[in-house]
Structures are given as structure tokens and as C-alpha cells.
Design an enzyme around this catalytic site. Structure first.
Site, mmCIF file in Angstrom:
data_model
loop_
_atom_site.group_PDB
_atom_site.id
_atom_site.type_symbol
_atom_site.label_atom_id
_atom_site.label_comp_id
_atom_site.label_asym_id
_atom_site.label_seq_id
_atom_site.Cartn_x
_atom_site.Cartn_y
_atom_site.Cartn_z
ATOM 1 N N HIS A 166 -19.009 -23.699 -4.250
ATOM 2 C CA HIS A 166 -17.993 -24.676 -4.676
ATOM 3 C C HIS A 166 -18.624 -25.754 -5.548
ATOM 4 O O HIS A 166 -19.602 -26.379 -5.146
ATOM 5 C CB HIS A 166 -17.339 -25.334 -3.459
ATOM 6 C CG HIS A 166 -16.474 -24.407 -2.664
ATOM 7 N ND1 HIS A 166 -15.113 -24.335 -2.818
ATOM 8 C CD2 HIS A 166 -16.786 -23.476 -1.713
ATOM 9 C CE1 HIS A 166 -14.610 -23.429 -1.987
ATOM 10 N NE2 HIS A 166 -15.608 -22.888 -1.306
ATOM 11 N N GLU A 221 -12.194 -17.341 8.267
ATOM 12 C CA GLU A 221 -13.252 -18.330 8.479
ATOM 13 C C GLU A 221 -12.857 -19.178 9.680
ATOM 14 O O GLU A 221 -13.403 -19.065 10.761
ATOM 15 C CB GLU A 221 -13.431 -19.182 7.214
ATOM 16 C CG GLU A 221 -14.516 -20.242 7.337
ATOM 17 C CD GLU A 221 -14.545 -21.186 6.137
ATOM 18 O OE1 GLU A 221 -13.558 -21.248 5.403
ATOM 19 O OE2 GLU A 221 -15.564 -21.887 5.974
HETATM 20 ZN ZN LIG Z 1 -15.667 -21.665 0.432
#
Ligand SMILES: [Zn+2]
Length: 361
Positions: free
Chosen positions: A19, A209
Site C-alpha cells: 500500500h 483477512e
Molecule cells: Zn492490504
């Protein structure tokens, strides 16, 4: 060649899940904050600020982890801020031996000072091009590809998908959704994924996640994602993994493996967000042994105080991997990249295989 941080830095690497707003240099956060008048930073020297980011991200919850981004995103609201962060991102990855990087960010979070979505992408891509050039001059060439992310709690995903398609010949390789996973299933953004598919454009989805198997099922079966961001919770569909007998796979796990859907695994980040309890208990090795298409990624280098080389070293130390394993994970990543097939092959044949051949001796 022994596997150390220094020798792994020499190895050619590829990252698919990194990111932009999670990889700033602490010193740059401080300088950009001063330039744009942002006075909310929790620390005022680079070392203390770096520690603050890591400690805040260590809290064990994805929601707390995401809070740290308020500060990085705040200093990425101007042309100069975006360009500098993107340029330094390319330079930092290249200096670590990364030869191919897909770096993502959410343009909708960078409009606070009046930039349009297209301007945000324009300045970011310009920063990547500048970083590529500086890295090449430094003798560490890298190819940077930008992925555009939509925030899953917001309602702009179709607009961001259109933005990704509009910029695809100019440095943008694909689309993604990210953000708090619980309560915001991928199917909420079905129109955006259908738009990407209709335009033969690439996308990945953060799934599996913070939330489990239903999220992965939707991402692959309803939305048709090409890759899974993390996907660690695919283990919810793998049974008898620790009984000594051959593990049994459920429908979704079988489908992900059969379709060779790449898993963008991020070991340190997965531990930090509580997706897995510890590195030792990370399913990376189980998934690798079951021949899922596993890849190694950084996620957020600032919050996890990490690099691609450090992530690989941690896997080496935890699971005893050698050079040929690291090469396999790197080739997995390149096979899964969102660039044309001949470009992927060229990087594998001209950079990765020769690079690891030297290290293997
Ligand atoms: Zn990520």
C-alpha cells in the site's frame, strides 16, 4: 550463498500487495506535515514516529491498524505530497532488490484539498515514473504498476473501477477493494467487478483477512477476482491439517487451488492484524506444501517496519526455506502479475531466474 538479510536483498523480488499510504518514510511524513500544515502527528522526530506507527499497528485489530493511515493519508493530499511519496516508494523498493512492484492506494481518500480523482492518479503515476528513473540511475531498475483501490465501506467503487480502466494504458494495472472487511462483503461492490470484467481489466480483492470463508467465497465465486488479497482464512476450508494425515480441502479451497488463484500473503501484517496468531502458526507453509499459488508481500512497510527482504528472511527463519523456495514464490508472483504475459515472461527469464541462479551457485 547463505541466506541473510544482505544476501536476500541481492535477490530479485516481486511484490503484488503493497500500500502506497502504508510505506512512507517517517522523515517524509514529518516534512510533508510541516509543508501542508498538518499538526496532528503523534510524534515529532523520525525515529519516534516510526516506532509509533509500528506500535499502533501491533494492537491486534484490523480497525486499530487502519487508524494509523489517517496520518499518512493526511500528508498525501497535494500534487507534491503524492508525487514524492510515490517516487520514494519506487526508490525504496528498488534499493531492497524489488524488480517488479504493484503498489495500490485509494484515490478517493486524497481529495481533501481539492484534487480530482484523475489528478490524484496523474501525480501518483508521475511519482512512480520519477522513482523508476532515479532507481535506474542508481543501478537498481524497477518496474512500478499502480493499482487503484476502492474503500469497501464507501460507495464509490464503480467510479474507481472506471478510473482504473481510464488509466490502464498510463500506469494503472488494476483495481482492488480494501478497508474493514466485516459487514462489507465483496458482493456489495458487484457492479464495479462486473465493469472490470466487461472491460477485460484486472482486479484483486482483499478477502479472508479479518473475515473468514464467506468473504473468500464471494470474492472468487460471485465477483470473479483473479487474486486474493491475503486470503489466509482459506484455512477455514482445509481440514485435518495437523493430524498427520493428508489434509482435506473443502469446495472453496479446492476451487482456489484448482484455478491457481494467487494468495497475496503478507506474513508480518497478518500477525499484526490478528489474522493469524503468530508467524510460527502462519499457514504460509501449509499452503505452500499444498501447492496453492502463494506469494510473499509487504502490505504496509511503515506500519510493519518491514521490507520484502525482511518478510522473506522471516519465512526462511520460521520455515527453513532455501533459495529455490524464494525463487518459486517470486516466480509465483510474476506469473500472477497484472502486466501482459510477454512482459511477465521477460522478467522471469531475464531477471529472476538468472538472479537466483547466481545465488544458488
Ligand atoms: Zn492490504
Amino acid at each position: 550463498m547463505p541466506l541473510t538479510l544482505a544476501s536476500i536483498r541481492q535477490a530479485p523480488k516481486a511484490v503484488l500487495h503493497d500500500h502506497l499510504d502504508g510505506g512512507l518514510r517517517p522523515a517524509t511524513v514529518l516534512e510533508l506535515a510541516a509543508q501542508c500544515g498538518y499538526d496532528q502527528l503523534p510524534a515529532h522526530d523520525a525515529v519516534a514516529l516510526g516506532h509509533w506507527f509500528r506500535d499502533a499497528a501491533d494492537s491486534g485489530s484490523l480497525e486499530r491498524y487502519l487508524e494509523t493511515f489517517a496520518h499518512t493519508v493526511a500528508v498525501m493530499q497535494t500534487p507534491e505530497g503524492l508525487r514524492r511519496v510515490a517516487s520514494e516508494c519506487a526508490q525504496d523498493l528498488a534499493a531492497d532488490g524489488v524488480v517488479y512492484a504493484e503498489v495500490r492506494f485509494a484515490p478517493e481518500q486524497h481529495l481533501a484539498r481539492g484534487l480530482t480523482l484523475d489528478e490524484v492518479v496523474e501525480h501518483t503515476v508521475a511519482g512512480f515514473r520519477e522513482g523508476e528513473q532515479l532507481a535506474a540511475e542508481a543501478g537498481t531498475p524497477i518496474r512500478m504498476v499502480c493499482l487503484l483501490t476502492a474503500m469497501r465501506h464507501a460507495a464509490r467503487s464503480l467510479e474507481i473501477a472506471e478510473l482504473a480502466v481510464r488509466w490502464r494504458e498510463r500506469g494503472v494495472g488494476g483495481f482492488d477493494i480494501a478497508g474493514a472487511e466485516a459487514g462489507f462483503p465483496p458482493s456489495r461492490h458487484l457492479d464495479a467487478f462486473e465493469y472490470m470484467r466487461a472491460n477485460c481489466a484486472h482486479f484483486t480483492i482483499h478477502a479472508g483477512e479479518a473475515f473468514g470463508l464467506p468473504s473468500i467465497h464471494e470474492a472468487v465465486a460471485f465477483c470473479g477476482c483473479e487474486r486474493l488479497g491475503h486470503g489466509v482464512r482459506i484455512t477455514d476450508d482445509i481440514f485435518d491439517a495437523d493430524t498427520g494425515s493428508a489434509p482435506r480441502l473443502g469446495l472453496v479451497a479446492n476451487y482456489v487451488r484448482d484455478q491457481r488463484i494467487p494468495l497475496e500473503l503478507c506474513p508480518s501484517s497478518n500477525v499484526q492484524t490478528g489474522a493469524v496468531p503468530s508467524l510460527e502458526k502462519h499457514p504460509f507453509d501449509l499452503l505452500a506444501r499444498l501447492r496453492f499459488r502463494v506469494t510473499v508481500n509487504t502490505d504496509n512497510r511503515l506500519m510493519s517496519d518491514t521490507t520484502m527482504s525482511r518478510e522473506m528472511l522471516k519465512l526462511v527463519e520460521t520455515f527453513g526455506y532455501g533459495w529455490s523456495d524464494l525463487e518459486r514464490f517470486t516466480i509465483n508472483a510474476m506469473k500472477s502479475a497484472f502486466i501482459p504475459f510477454p512482459d511477465r515472461l521477460r522478467i522471469i527469464d531475464e531477471l529472476i531466474k538468472p538472479g537466483y541462479a547466481v545465488l544458488l551457485g
